[in-house]
Motif scaffolding. Sequence first.
Motif, short mmCIF file in Angstrom:
data_model
loop_
_atom_site.label_atom_id
_atom_site.label_comp_id
_atom_site.label_asym_id
_atom_site.label_seq_id
_atom_site.Cartn_x
_atom_site.Cartn_y
_atom_site.Cartn_z
N SER A 89 0.82 -1.20 0.00
CA SER A 89 0.00 0.00 0.00
C SER A 89 0.87 1.26 0.00
CB SER A 89 -0.91 0.00 1.22
OG SER A 89 -1.57 1.22 1.36
N MET A 90 1.94 1.22 0.76
CA MET A 90 2.85 2.36 0.80
C MET A 90 3.54 2.56 -0.55
SD MET A 90 6.05 2.98 3.36
CE MET A 90 5.21 2.02 4.56
N SER A 91 3.95 1.48 -1.20
CA SER A 91 4.61 1.63 -2.50
C SER A 91 3.61 2.06 -3.58
CB SER A 91 5.31 0.34 -2.90
OG SER A 91 4.38 -0.68 -3.12
N LYS A 106 10.70 5.48 3.91
CA LYS A 106 11.88 4.61 4.08
C LYS A 106 11.97 4.06 5.50
CE LYS A 106 14.42 7.35 0.77
NZ LYS A 106 13.82 8.66 0.81
N TYR A 107 11.62 4.88 6.47
CA TYR A 107 11.71 4.45 7.86
C TYR A 107 10.62 3.44 8.21
CZ TYR A 107 14.58 8.60 7.77
OH TYR A 107 15.50 9.53 7.43
N SER A 108 9.40 3.73 7.78
CA SER A 108 8.33 2.79 8.07
C SER A 108 8.49 1.50 7.27
CB SER A 108 6.97 3.42 7.82
OG SER A 108 6.90 4.01 6.55
N ALA A 109 9.11 1.57 6.10
CA ALA A 109 9.39 0.35 5.34
C ALA A 109 10.41 -0.51 6.07
CB ALA A 109 9.90 0.69 3.95
N GLY A 110 11.37 0.10 6.74
CA GLY A 110 12.33 -0.67 7.52
C GLY A 110 11.67 -1.43 8.66
N VAL A 111 10.72 -0.77 9.33
CA VAL A 111 9.99 -1.43 10.42
C VAL A 111 9.12 -2.56 9.88
CG1 VAL A 111 8.23 -1.08 12.19
CG2 VAL A 111 10.03 0.62 11.89
N LEU A 112 8.43 -2.31 8.77
CA LEU A 112 7.59 -3.35 8.17
C LEU A 112 8.43 -4.52 7.67
CD1 LEU A 112 5.05 -1.13 6.24
CD2 LEU A 112 4.61 -2.53 8.26
N GLY A 113 9.59 -4.22 7.10
CA GLY A 113 10.49 -5.28 6.67
C GLY A 113 11.00 -6.11 7.84
N ALA A 114 11.27 -5.44 8.96
CA ALA A 114 11.69 -6.17 10.16
C ALA A 114 10.58 -7.08 10.66
CB ALA A 114 12.12 -5.19 11.25
N GLY A 129 14.35 -6.16 6.47
CA GLY A 129 14.26 -4.71 6.65
C GLY A 129 15.00 -3.95 5.57
N ALA A 130 16.21 -4.42 5.24
CA ALA A 130 16.98 -3.78 4.17
C ALA A 130 16.30 -3.96 2.82
CB ALA A 130 18.40 -4.35 4.14
N GLY A 131 15.72 -5.12 2.59
CA GLY A 131 15.01 -5.35 1.33
C GLY A 131 13.80 -4.45 1.18
N ALA A 132 13.08 -4.23 2.25
CA ALA A 132 11.90 -3.35 2.19
C ALA A 132 12.31 -1.91 1.93
CB ALA A 132 11.11 -3.46 3.48
N CYS A 184 15.03 -0.96 0.35
CA CYS A 184 15.47 -0.92 -1.05
C CYS A 184 14.28 -0.91 -2.00
CB CYS A 184 16.38 -2.10 -1.36
SG CYS A 184 18.00 -1.97 -0.58
N LEU A 185 13.22 -1.63 -1.67
CA LEU A 185 12.01 -1.64 -2.50
C LEU A 185 11.40 -0.24 -2.57
CD1 LEU A 185 9.66 -3.31 -3.91
CD2 LEU A 185 8.58 -3.17 -1.68
N ILE A 186 11.33 0.44 -1.45
CA ILE A 186 10.74 1.79 -1.43
C ILE A 186 11.63 2.78 -2.18
CG2 ILE A 186 10.12 3.72 0.09
CD1 ILE A 186 8.06 1.45 -0.05
N ILE A 187 12.94 2.69 -2.00
CA ILE A 187 13.85 3.59 -2.72
C ILE A 187 13.75 3.35 -4.22
CG2 ILE A 187 16.29 4.10 -3.13
CD1 ILE A 187 16.73 3.67 -0.12
N ALA A 188 13.69 2.08 -4.65
CA ALA A 188 13.57 1.78 -6.07
C ALA A 188 12.23 2.26 -6.63
CB ALA A 188 13.72 0.28 -6.29
N THR A 189 11.17 2.16 -5.85
CA THR A 189 9.86 2.64 -6.30
C THR A 189 9.86 4.15 -6.45
OG1 THR A 189 8.77 0.80 -5.18
CG2 THR A 189 7.40 2.68 -5.73
N GLU A 190 10.46 4.86 -5.50
CA GLU A 190 10.56 6.32 -5.61
C GLU A 190 11.37 6.72 -6.83
OE1 GLU A 190 12.33 7.39 -1.90
OE2 GLU A 190 10.39 7.76 -0.94
N ARG A 191 12.47 6.03 -7.06
CA ARG A 191 13.35 6.35 -8.19
C ARG A 191 12.65 6.06 -9.52
NH1 ARG A 191 17.30 9.39 -10.04
NH2 ARG A 191 18.62 8.28 -11.50
N ALA A 192 11.98 4.92 -9.63
CA ALA A 192 11.30 4.57 -10.87
C ALA A 192 10.15 5.54 -11.16
CB ALA A 192 10.77 3.14 -10.80
N THR A 193 9.44 5.96 -10.13
CA THR A 193 8.35 6.91 -10.31
C THR A 193 8.88 8.26 -10.78
OG1 THR A 193 7.09 5.80 -8.58
CG2 THR A 193 6.41 8.03 -9.15
#
Length: 182
Positions: A62-64, A77-85, A116-119, A121-130
Amino acid sequence: MPPIARWIVGGTITGELRWTPKGGGPEAVQTFTLKSEQHPLVSLMGTGSLLLALFAAAYLESMSRTLRRGYRRPSAKYSAGVLGALIGLSIWTFTSVMLGHELNMVFGIMSVLLAGAGAVCLIIATERATLIARHRALWRDGRQGVLGEVDQRPTAGSPGNSLKPFAALRSTCRRSTASRPA
């Protein structure tokens, strides 16, 4: 163990039995491994970890999706780290319960850190692609767009300029009703 423990703990656990002789000698300790006979998904560790993983993955998606629609979320990025954890924690407990192994702390720490790191990275890649897709659309339409320039879209959750189209609509409606004969 109390009877409720069979619904909480799934897979394999280690127990410890301590007793002191009546004569006052040294305390004796015996450790043993206990493997549950019921299916692991019946326990809280099995079902709870699966539900936790599904909740965290849905919230991350939902965030992405919000980011893909063009809204900025500075805290993503911060909340994605918590969700990834949380996803890593549920992977750790779910695999341990389903395979019938005891919880291994090294595997747990590594799965939490990697998820956590994967989540993130997913958000950073989504921001960059957008951002790249938006600037390609600007270039295709003949407008200048420079990567890294400040976007004028509002942050998710803020009112921003979302009321401007309605203001233009209201002024059009006022003009049309004023021009009608009474």
